[in-house]
Design a protein around this motif. Structure first.
Motif, PDB file in Angstrom:
ATOM      1  N   SER A  74       0.785  -1.198   0.142  1.00 38.45           N
ATOM      2  CA  SER A  74       0.035  -0.072  -0.025  1.00 38.45           C
ATOM      3  C   SER A  74       0.848   1.213  -0.184  1.00 38.45           C
ATOM      4  CB  SER A  74      -1.196   0.192   1.269  1.00 38.45           C
ATOM      5  OG  SER A  74      -0.013   0.235   2.639  1.00 38.45           O
ATOM      6  N   MET A  75       2.315   1.147   0.263  1.00 38.10           N
ATOM      7  CA  MET A  75       3.149   2.443   0.286  1.00 38.10           C
ATOM      8  C   MET A  75       4.355   1.759  -0.218  1.00 38.10           C
ATOM      9  SD  MET A  75       3.723   5.227   3.295  1.00 38.10           S
ATOM     10  CE  MET A  75       2.176   5.673   2.937  1.00 38.10           C
ATOM     11  N   PRO A  76       4.660   1.673  -1.329  1.00 45.90           N
ATOM     12  CA  PRO A  76       6.098   1.213  -1.586  1.00 45.90           C
ATOM     13  C   PRO A  76       7.033   2.263  -1.505  1.00 45.90           C
ATOM     14  CG  PRO A  76       4.397   0.628  -3.373  1.00 45.90           C
ATOM     15  CD  PRO A  76       3.762   1.520  -2.379  1.00 45.90           C
ATOM     16  N   GLN A  77       8.296   1.968  -1.190  1.00 49.14           N
ATOM     17  CA  GLN A  77       9.358   3.125  -1.011  1.00 49.14           C
ATOM     18  C   GLN A  77      10.376   3.173  -2.044  1.00 49.14           C
ATOM     19  OE1 GLN A  77       9.255   5.130   2.127  1.00 49.14           O
ATOM     20  NE2 GLN A  77       7.119   4.317   2.155  1.00 49.14           N
ATOM     21  N   CYS A  78      10.010   2.564  -3.019  1.00 45.56           N
ATOM     22  CA  CYS A  78      10.936   2.886  -4.332  1.00 45.56           C
ATOM     23  C   CYS A  78      10.146   2.482  -5.314  1.00 45.56           C
ATOM     24  CB  CYS A  78      12.067   2.050  -4.245  1.00 45.56           C
ATOM     25  SG  CYS A  78      12.185   0.359  -4.819  1.00 45.56           S
ATOM     26  N   GLY A  79      10.361   3.325  -6.549  1.00 42.92           N
ATOM     27  CA  GLY A  79       9.636   2.871  -7.865  1.00 42.92           C
ATOM     28  C   GLY A  79       9.909   1.475  -8.434  1.00 42.92           C
ATOM     29  N   PHE A  80      10.745   0.888  -8.252  1.00 39.75           N
ATOM     30  CA  PHE A  80      10.780  -0.566  -8.715  1.00 39.75           C
ATOM     31  C   PHE A  80       9.916  -1.297  -8.022  1.00 39.75           C
ATOM     32  CE2 PHE A  80      15.196   1.313  -9.365  1.00 39.75           C
ATOM     33  CZ  PHE A  80      15.212   1.335 -10.900  1.00 39.75           C
ATOM     34  N   SER A  81       9.963  -1.297  -6.704  1.00 36.14           N
ATOM     35  CA  SER A  81       8.957  -1.972  -5.871  1.00 36.14           C
ATOM     36  C   SER A  81       7.422  -1.731  -6.332  1.00 36.14           C
ATOM     37  CB  SER A  81       9.128  -1.804  -4.349  1.00 36.14           C
ATOM     38  OG  SER A  81      10.383  -2.218  -3.998  1.00 36.14           O
ATOM     39  N   ALA A  82       7.189  -0.470  -6.307  1.00 33.18           N
ATOM     40  CA  ALA A  82       5.828  -0.079  -6.918  1.00 33.18           C
ATOM     41  C   ALA A  82       5.268  -0.425  -8.095  1.00 33.18           C
ATOM     42  CB  ALA A  82       5.756   1.700  -6.863  1.00 33.18           C
TER      43      ALA A  82
END
Length: 154
Positions: A74-82
């Motif tokens: 619900s709140m990824p901390q990096c663009g790749f994870s998102a």
């Protein structure tokens, strides 16, 4: 700027002695009546590298789709994870995840476990699939959908 203009409006309203309660605008309520599911979870203490490797092996074995990522779905901390989270959500599958930022031992351990140097890392049915670039390439080609077709949420 909005708060600044709101502050001027509040000041003008109060100066004109109009009934305006500025304290109610910013009232924040904290209650302890929340359900236990929303209470903070205790983080586990990982003693050594072997314990981290065993925990990772357990995660991968126990969860059909396992994602090691920075942040949470619900709140990824990096663009790749998102991007990987978005790909999995687009495919309509449920998945488990671990925020490696909370567990430095897991962050380093998962890299050794997979022999892959970066995060995020996706595992499906116990098999390491890859990181963001591989998952995105598989999604574009349709391979990801084929791989996950039996795991789709109903």
């Amino acid at each position: 700027m909005l708060l600044s203009s709101l502050g001027r409006t509040v000041a003008r309203q109060c100066a004109k002695k109009q009934s305006f309660a500025p304290t109610a605008l910013f009232k924040v309520s904290y209650t302890s009546e929340s359900h236990d599911d929303f209470a903070p979870k205790k983080k586990i203490d990982i003693e050594d590298e072997d314990e981290a490797q065993n925990l990772i092996a357990e995660h991968v074995a126990d969860n059909k789709i396992m994602l090691y990522m920075k942040g949470n779905p619900s709140m990824p901390q990096c663009g790749f994870s998102a991007r990987v989270v978005q790909a999995l959500q687009t495919e309509g599958v449920d998945f488990a995840s671990v925020n490696v930022l909370d567990y430095p031992e897991i962050r380093e351990g998962v890299k050794k476990f997979s022999e892959w140097p970066t995060i995020p890392q996706l595992y499906v049915n116990g098999e390491f699939i890859g990181g963001c670039d591989i998952v995105m390439s598989m999604q574009e080609s349709g391979e990801l959908g084929d791989l996950l077709k039996d795991e789709k949420s109903e």
